[in-house]
Each structure stands twice: as C-alpha cells, then as structure tokens.
Design a protein around this motif. Structure first.
Motif, PDB file in Angstrom:
ATOM      1  N   TRP A  46       9.726  -9.556  38.727  1.00 20.62           N
ATOM      2  CA  TRP A  46       9.033  -8.416  39.308  1.00 20.62           C
ATOM      3  C   TRP A  46       9.807  -7.764  40.449  1.00 20.62           C
ATOM      4  N   ILE A  47      10.921  -8.356  40.865  1.00 23.86           N
ATOM      5  CA  ILE A  47      11.694  -7.723  41.924  1.00 23.86           C
ATOM      6  C   ILE A  47      12.240  -6.382  41.457  1.00 23.86           C
ATOM      7  N   ASP A  48      12.407  -6.230  40.133  1.00 23.65           N
ATOM      8  CA  ASP A  48      12.857  -4.941  39.604  1.00 23.65           C
ATOM      9  C   ASP A  48      11.843  -3.840  39.893  1.00 23.65           C
ATOM     10  N   ASN A  49      10.580  -4.214  40.130  1.00 23.34           N
ATOM     11  CA  ASN A  49       9.542  -3.218  40.402  1.00 23.34           C
ATOM     12  C   ASN A  49       9.499  -2.810  41.864  1.00 23.34           C
ATOM     13  N   ALA A  50      10.233  -3.522  42.718  1.00 21.61           N
ATOM     14  CA  ALA A  50      10.149  -3.242  44.153  1.00 21.61           C
ATOM     15  C   ALA A  50      10.634  -1.837  44.481  1.00 21.61           C
ATOM     16  N   ALA A  51      11.783  -1.441  43.916  1.00 17.64           N
ATOM     17  CA  ALA A  51      12.332  -0.115  44.214  1.00 17.64           C
ATOM     18  C   ALA A  51      11.423   1.007  43.719  1.00 17.64           C
ATOM     19  N   PRO A  52      10.970   0.986  42.453  1.00 19.28           N
ATOM     20  CA  PRO A  52      10.064   2.064  42.020  1.00 19.28           C
ATOM     21  C   PRO A  52       8.744   2.078  42.785  1.00 19.28           C
ATOM     22  N   PHE A  53       8.258   0.891  43.166  1.00 20.69           N
ATOM     23  CA  PHE A  53       7.009   0.858  43.934  1.00 20.69           C
ATOM     24  C   PHE A  53       7.214   1.466  45.319  1.00 20.69           C
ATOM     25  N   ALA A  54       8.350   1.152  45.932  1.00 16.55           N
ATOM     26  CA  ALA A  54       8.653   1.732  47.238  1.00 16.55           C
ATOM     27  C   ALA A  54       8.808   3.243  47.137  1.00 16.55           C
ATOM     28  N   PHE A  55       9.443   3.701  46.053  1.00 14.64           N
ATOM     29  CA  PHE A  55       9.612   5.143  45.867  1.00 14.64           C
ATOM     30  C   PHE A  55       8.262   5.817  45.637  1.00 14.64           C
ATOM     31  N   LEU A  56       7.371   5.143  44.931  1.00 19.79           N
ATOM     32  CA  LEU A  56       6.029   5.686  44.712  1.00 19.79           C
ATOM     33  C   LEU A  56       5.288   5.824  46.034  1.00 19.79           C
ATOM     34  N   LEU A  57       5.363   4.792  46.877  1.00 21.41           N
ATOM     35  CA  LEU A  57       4.705   4.873  48.180  1.00 21.41           C
ATOM     36  C   LEU A  57       5.299   5.996  49.026  1.00 21.41           C
ATOM     37  N   SER A 306       8.748  -2.697  30.912  1.00 19.88           N
ATOM     38  CA  SER A 306       7.393  -3.183  31.132  1.00 19.88           C
ATOM     39  C   SER A 306       6.462  -2.007  31.328  1.00 19.88           C
ATOM     40  N   THR A 307       5.185  -2.237  31.029  1.00 21.91           N
ATOM     41  CA  THR A 307       4.180  -1.196  31.171  1.00 21.91           C
ATOM     42  C   THR A 307       3.992  -0.812  32.631  1.00 21.91           C
ATOM     43  N   ALA A 308       4.020  -1.795  33.513  1.00 22.83           N
ATOM     44  CA  ALA A 308       3.824  -1.513  34.939  1.00 22.83           C
ATOM     45  C   ALA A 308       4.898  -0.553  35.451  1.00 22.83           C
ATOM     46  N   LYS A 309       6.131  -0.771  35.018  1.00 17.87           N
ATOM     47  CA  LYS A 309       7.212   0.118  35.438  1.00 17.87           C
ATOM     48  C   LYS A 309       6.994   1.536  34.930  1.00 17.87           C
ATOM     49  N   ALA A 310       6.573   1.641  33.681  1.00 15.41           N
ATOM     50  CA  ALA A 310       6.321   2.966  33.119  1.00 15.41           C
ATOM     51  C   ALA A 310       5.184   3.665  33.849  1.00 15.41           C
ATOM     52  N   LEU A 311       4.138   2.938  34.191  1.00 17.72           N
ATOM     53  CA  LEU A 311       3.000   3.537  34.900  1.00 17.72           C
ATOM     54  C   LEU A 311       3.415   4.033  36.277  1.00 17.72           C
ATOM     55  N   MET A 312       4.184   3.219  37.012  1.00 14.80           N
ATOM     56  CA  MET A 312       4.638   3.656  38.331  1.00 14.80           C
ATOM     57  C   MET A 312       5.506   4.903  38.227  1.00 14.80           C
ATOM     58  N   GLY A 313       6.392   4.933  37.242  1.00 15.07           N
ATOM     59  CA  GLY A 313       7.228   6.106  37.053  1.00 15.07           C
ATOM     60  C   GLY A 313       6.420   7.330  36.685  1.00 15.07           C
ATOM     61  N   ALA A 314       5.421   7.159  35.816  1.00 14.68           N
ATOM     62  CA  ALA A 314       4.590   8.292  35.401  1.00 14.68           C
ATOM     63  C   ALA A 314       3.815   8.864  36.578  1.00 14.68           C
ATOM     64  N   VAL A 315       3.225   7.998  37.390  1.00 15.39           N
ATOM     65  CA  VAL A 315       2.464   8.473  38.548  1.00 15.39           C
ATOM     66  C   VAL A 315       3.380   9.194  39.531  1.00 15.39           C
TER      67      VAL A 315
END
Length: 723
Positions: A46-57, A306-315
């Motif tokens: 899940w560390i791969d999700n850290a950057a997109p999550f930070a960008f989303l925030l 992963s679906t979570a990554k796609a959802l973060m990118g879509a939002v």
C-alpha cells in the motif's frame, strides 16, 4: 514471563553485562529508535498509494481554498453524478493497463454509447432493457475489435486503439449529421429512465452507487479470482505467463472487452443524465481516464493495479477538471492541466518502478547494537571442555554425493535414517548398513528440522513453506503455515518465512522455531548482520489445528528439543550464541530463562543424548571482526549498502563442532573436526544405538561417528515414545 500459551515478548538482550560510554549510548539509541519500521513501511504494497493519496489531499486543499463553496453538499451531488460515469471508464482503462495494454478508444466509444442509447429510445422506440443491452453490446464489440487486433494479431496497443478512436469518432459524427434531428425530436418517457439519470439512493446519485458497486466487483475480480490474477500475471510478464501455460492472447483480448463494457455502461448513464445528444461527448475522455489510472499509482507497464488506486485517481482528476472549469480559465486549460498531470504521473511511475528496490534496500536492512559475552577459550591446550580436537575426523560418510544439504537427520522405529535435501526431497537410508537409499517423498521446499510423532508420521519444517507431515506411505500433508499476527507488527508476520526446527511434546503438541519474519531462507546473512529479534517460538496443537506464537523477538531461534523430563523446551538463539529454556508444564510453566549464555559459536539443532544430557551443533565459530562490527550498527548498515554481499563481514560457518551439555547448562564434552577435513559445517546430529549421525546444510553426506561410552541400545525414538 507470562502463562503457558500466552505470547512472551522477549526484548533483545545483549550478552554483555557492563556498558561504558559510547557502547551504552549506542545500545540505548538502537533499542529505543526502531529504524526498521521505516523500511517495513516502504516494503508494504500500500505504500504505492501514499503518493496518489497525498496528491488527492493536496488537490482538495487547493480547490477548497480557491473555490470556497466547491465542496458544499449541493456541489458534491452534481459532481458525484459525473464522477460515477467517469469512474466506470477509469475502471475499464485500469483493467486494460493491468494486462499490459492501453485503450485510447474509450472517448469515442463513450460517445458511441451515448448515441446508441438515445437512438434506441427516441428513434427506434426500443424498451429500456433492450436499449441498455444494445448499448453495452455495441461498446463491447468495439472492445473486442481492439482485443483481437492487439491480443491475437499482436498489433501495437497505442496505435491500434488510436486508429479505433478515429474511426469510431468519425462514425459517430456521421451518424449525428444524419440522425441528430430525428433523435432530438423523439420523446421517451419513463420513470425508471428519469431515476437512472437523476435519482439517488440515500442522498447519493444512482450513477455513483453503480460505480461503487462495480468498483467492489472489480476489486474482488483482480484480487480474489483466477482470471484477475492471470490478467495481472500477463501484464507483469507476458513471456513468463505464456511459459507457465496461460492463454496470453485471450487474456489481453478480454481486458479490452471489459473496458468496452464499462464504457458502454458509463455512456448509458451519461445519456440518462443529459437526455440529449452532445457533439462533445467523450472528447478528451481518453486522456482524463489514462491520467486518472496512472495518477492513482497503477503501473503503466502493467501487472500492478488496484481499484483503490483507480478511485483516488478518478476523484483527483474529476476535482481538477471541474475546478478548472469553475475558475473560468480559458478554453483548453483543463486539457493542458491534464497533460501536465499525466506527464508528472508517468515520470513518477517510471522512476519509482526503476528505483523502488534501491530505495527499499537502503532502508529495510536495519542493524541494531549487539554485544556478546566474552568468548570461551577453545584452544587445544585450554582448560575448558570446548578445547579443539580432531575426533570427528574418524567419522565415516553415509550417502557421499547422494544428498545435498542434509540439514537434519532422524531415525524411525525401524532404525531407518531420514534426511532432507535442497532439491525438496526427503531421502531414506535403509537399515542396518545405510548403503541403500530411496526418495521417501518430495515436499518441494528444503526440509529442515524433523521429528517423529507417536503414530510414526514424520514432521518436518520446510524452509519458506511451513510445517508438514509425511505418513508411512510417503503421503505429504500440510500441518500449518501461519500463526496469529502480532498486534503491532507492520509487516504481515502471520505467514511463516523460515520455520527451521521442531520437536513434539508428550501431548502431541508441536513446538518449533521460526528464525526470522523479515527474511527468507536465502537472507540469513542479512538477518545475522541485523542482530535484531526477528524470530519466534511457536506451538501447533494438532488436536485443535490451532497455531500460536509463544515467544517473540528472538534472535534467529533455531534448534528445538524437548527436555528429558518433558517439562520444558530447549531452543537456541544462533546469533546471540545462547541456549534458552521455556517451561511448558510444572510449577514454572510459561517461564523463559537462559540456560547457556556464552557459547563459542552459533548454535543450531539440539537433540537428546543417551546419558540424559543433550547434543548441540555449533554451525560456525565466533570471530573478533564480526563481534566488533556487531557493536557498530551504522558501520554494518553502510557495509550492506555499499559493498556486494560476498564482501560483507558475516558469521563464520565453515568450521563447527558438536558439544554436549546437561540440564544445568554445563558443557561436558566437545567433538571437533579441526581444519574441516571431514565435516566442516555441522547443523545437526542425532544419537542412535551407540553412534552419532551428523548433518550439515552445506555438506553432501551424512556422517557417522562411533560413541565409545554411549548406550548401544538407546534410540531417540524410544526415548520419546517407548519401544
């Protein structure tokens, strides 16, 4: 200490009693500052999700500041309708990317779905279910064309889908010129149609609910089903997937069909929301969808999605697109922003994939401070019972050249000799002369420590696999390969990585050690250099099929042996050069104590001796260079970063010996092959009828040494289970 069955968390204990100056500071610093945690975090998927999550925030913060009412409920309701449609397209794009492809036709295919939906309802007067089916089928056919061309004819995905984009867009434009007036004059009236376009469930738009349901299904598909695993395997390496028998072409084709279906559903929802033709439908959608998929952290090279990554990118993309429009920027600004974001996302993805292992390698290995007690005297003319000798040179070889890596040896009730090999076999040498051998069974991993049950089943720890049992007919079955996960462990320590020795109590419970939860069998050197408490002692109860960790934070726990009275378990901590006792019954049940604290080498397997004492294998001897380095964690960390593995200062396992100790922890005898002429590396030994049989994980034979003072009728099997 804890009651029996309650995990005992044993902190790392250094062997030295006194610390001065820098040693004390280093000891405190490395005990209370857990350097390894950062490396373990980096190792998580899940560390791969850290950057997109930070960008989303960051995106949310920026647009909430620029547009104060941007995230009001009414605004979010309108945006979430578009988000539902967009998410479906992103999901389809993500699946194609997971399979190693790309689909640039989603924009024109989306416009085609809008056209087919409105034409079916307003021009052809089809029913709503028929129109939905026709729309999805039409878009699926476009996906199938892409799939056949890319998957079966092996054309370039980028160029192929670009051509499809142009052709389908041209077909939509021509159809609009001819039928737009007729379609626009039609009136389809249906409450279901109105609900699909503008209805909500619990305040959430219908299209958004559909997207959430589809996202859950896609997550299960990719992470829990064989077709999903195969798509990821194909995306990771098509050549490897083909070599293992996967139908690569059909899997690639299916990803484009799925993308077409997703786009068709999204286009149907879009038509329901607007209710009219739009010449700009889907324009630039392929760029936005691709940006969302890559920005979320899905690898452009495939195999990592992963679906979570796609959802973060879509939002994120939806917020940016809508925010740019509300800011009133000039036409084309949204596409320009998407282009910049896509370029940054691709650059990050490429650089991260290229350097991930390098970054992880710099932080994952985390040595700690270790100070061992003074090494006992082992010189030939010394006064201790460790004095060097050449007694083991008289050992004869069994199966010379027939076995590789016999880590442990054991006998059944009929005196047949068993040992494992690095090829994954358990070999049986037939009594009484042990000249004939046969493959008793094939397990797959390297069989390590072994023990016999009362019923005659052979139990073996298998490196990287767990604990397995083999019945008298050679049929293998798994006993356990996981235990309870630690509450505060960052890495998943429930699955076994290096179970290495096992023994069985009178009640049938299996007690075994797992050397390390951070490294596999090939990484023992790195674990040794860390000197950290990465191992544990575990109990498996076959009556309940339950496995439980008894003691954690042990430093490479190894040999396990049930005491002669059956009340305690003796086990080794290799890199701490000590033997411990864990009481499993009696007044001390659940207590842990150190029995021998200052061995001259690294202990491995422990087994019973006929005179009521215990045999212990020392797989290697301590050296001054390593012991100095063990008090210098920063030095060891730099060493692992800057030098190749064959130049590290590592434990010496080329020369070992066998020692005998009693229940008080006193050394009563030692057997050496000084110079390593016959048995240079020893990991186990087993006494049987007046002989000592010797195993070594780097040897190509089993040794047999005559014990002059041993009971010629004593067997370990009878010692445990009677005649």
């Amino acid at each position: 200490m804890g009651e029996l069955g309650t995990p005992v968390a044993r902190p790392l204990q250094d062997g030295g009693d006194r610390y001065k100056g820098a040693d004390l500071l280093a000891k405190l610093r490395y005990r209370w500052v857990p350097d390894h945690i950062f490396g373990e975090i980096l190792s998580k998927k899940w560390i791969d999700n850290a950057a997109p999550f930070a960008f989303l925030l960051l995106t949310v913060l920026v647009f909430s500041h620029l547009l104060p009412g941007f995230f009001d409920p009414s605004s979010l309701s309108a945006t979430s309708r578009e988000l539902g449609e967009f998410t479906l397209v992103v999901m389809g794009m993500m699946i194609v990317i997971a399979g190693g492809g790309i689909d640039l036709s989603v924009g024109s295919n989306f416009a085609l779905a809008n056209l087919v939906t409105l034409a079916g309802l307003d021009l052809l007067n089809w029913s709503l279910p028929l129109t939905f089916a026709a729309t999805v089928l039409t878009c699926a056919m476009v996906g199938a064309v892409n799939g056949v061309l890319v998957g079966f004819l092996r054309l370039r995905a980028f160029l192929t889908t670009l051509v499809t984009l142009i052709i389908v867009r041209a077909a939509v434009d021509m159809a609009l010129l001819k039928y737009s007036v007729a379609i626009s004059s039609g009136t389809f009236d249906s409450p279901v149609w109105d609900y699909v376009g503008g209805g909500s469930v619990g305040g959430l738009p219908f299209s958004f609910i559909v997207a959430v349901v589809v996202a859950v299904v896609v997550h299960i598909f990719l992470s829990r089903t064989r077709p999903g695993w195969r798509i990821l395997a194909v995306g990771g390496s098509r050549r490897s997937a083909h070599n293992v028998g996967l139908s690569v072409r059909s899997m690639v084709c299916s990803t484009y069909v799925i993308s077409g279906v997703m786009t068709g559903v999204a286009g149907f929802l879009y038509a329901a929301r607007l209710g009219s033709l739009n010449t700009d439908a889907g324009v630039g959608l392929e760029v936005s969808a691709l940006t969302a998929a890559i920005l979320g952290g899905n690898s452009l090279g495939g195999g990592r999605s992963s679906t979570a990554k796609a959802l973060m990118g879509a939002v994120t993309v939806m917020i940016v697109t809508t925010g740019v429009m509300r800011l009133g920027l000039v036409s084309g600004s949204g596409q320009a922003v998407m282009g910049v974001i896509l370029a940054v996302a691709v650059a990050i993805d490429v650089r991260w994939m290229k350097n991930r292992d390098k970054v992880l390698g710099k932080f994952y290995v985390s040595p700690t401070f270790v100070k061992l007690p003074a090494c006992p005297d082992t010189t030939a003319d010394g006064t201790t019972n460790y004095a060097l000798n050449t007694r083991l040179r008289a050992a004869e070889a069994i199966g010379l050249g027939e076995v590789e890596g016999p880590e442990d040896v054991i006998f059944d009730a009929d005196d047949n000799l068993y040992t494992g090999t690095r090829h994954g076999d358990i070999v049986r040498f037939l009594a009484p002369d042990y000249r004939r051998s046969e493959v008793f069974c094939h397990i797959g991993g390297h069989p390590l420590g072994m023990a016999f049950t009362k019923d005659g089943d052979l139990v073996s720890c298998v490196g990287g696999m767990g604990v397995y049992a083999v019945n008298k007919q050679g049929v293998v079955r798994k006993l356990t390969d996981e235990t309870n996960r630690s509450w505060f462990s960052i890495i998943d320590d429930s699955r076994f990585r290096l179970a290495d020795d096992v023994d069985i109590a009178p009640d049938g419970k299996l007690y075994f050690s797992e050397a390390t939860i951070r490294y596999d069998m090939a990484g023992w050197i790195t674990d040794a250099l860390e000197g950290r408490g990465n191992g544990r002692l575990i109990c498996y109860d076959p009556a309940t099929n339950k496995t439980k960790t008894l003691i954690g934070k042990l430093v490479f726990p190894n040999g396990v042996c049930l005491s002669h009275d059956g009340q305690s378990i003796l086990f080794a901590e290799s890199w701490m050069c000590r033997i411990n006792r864990y009481w499993i019954s009696g007044p001390k049940a659940g207590q842990l104590e150190t029995l021998i604290s200052d061995l001259p080498g690294y202990p491995d397997n422990i087994n019973r001796a006929s005179d009521g004492t215990y045999w212990l294998a020392l797989m290697g001897m301590r050296g001054p260079a390593l012991e100095v380095a063990m008090k210098m964690p920063a030095f060891r960390k730099r060493m692992t970063r800057r030098l190749p593995g064959d130049e590290w200062i590592v434990p010496n396992i080329n020369t070992g010996c066998i020692v005998k100790f009693n229940d008080r922890g006193e050394i009563v005898d030692s057997l050496w092959d000084f110079g390593g002429q016959n048995h240079p590396m020893i990991t186990s030994m087993r006494e049987n009828k007046g002989y000592l049989y010797i195993g070594g994980i780097t040897n190509n034979r089993v040794g047999r040494f005559k014990l002059d003072d041993a009971d010629p009728n004593w067997t370990a099997h009878a010692s445990y289970w009677g005649a």
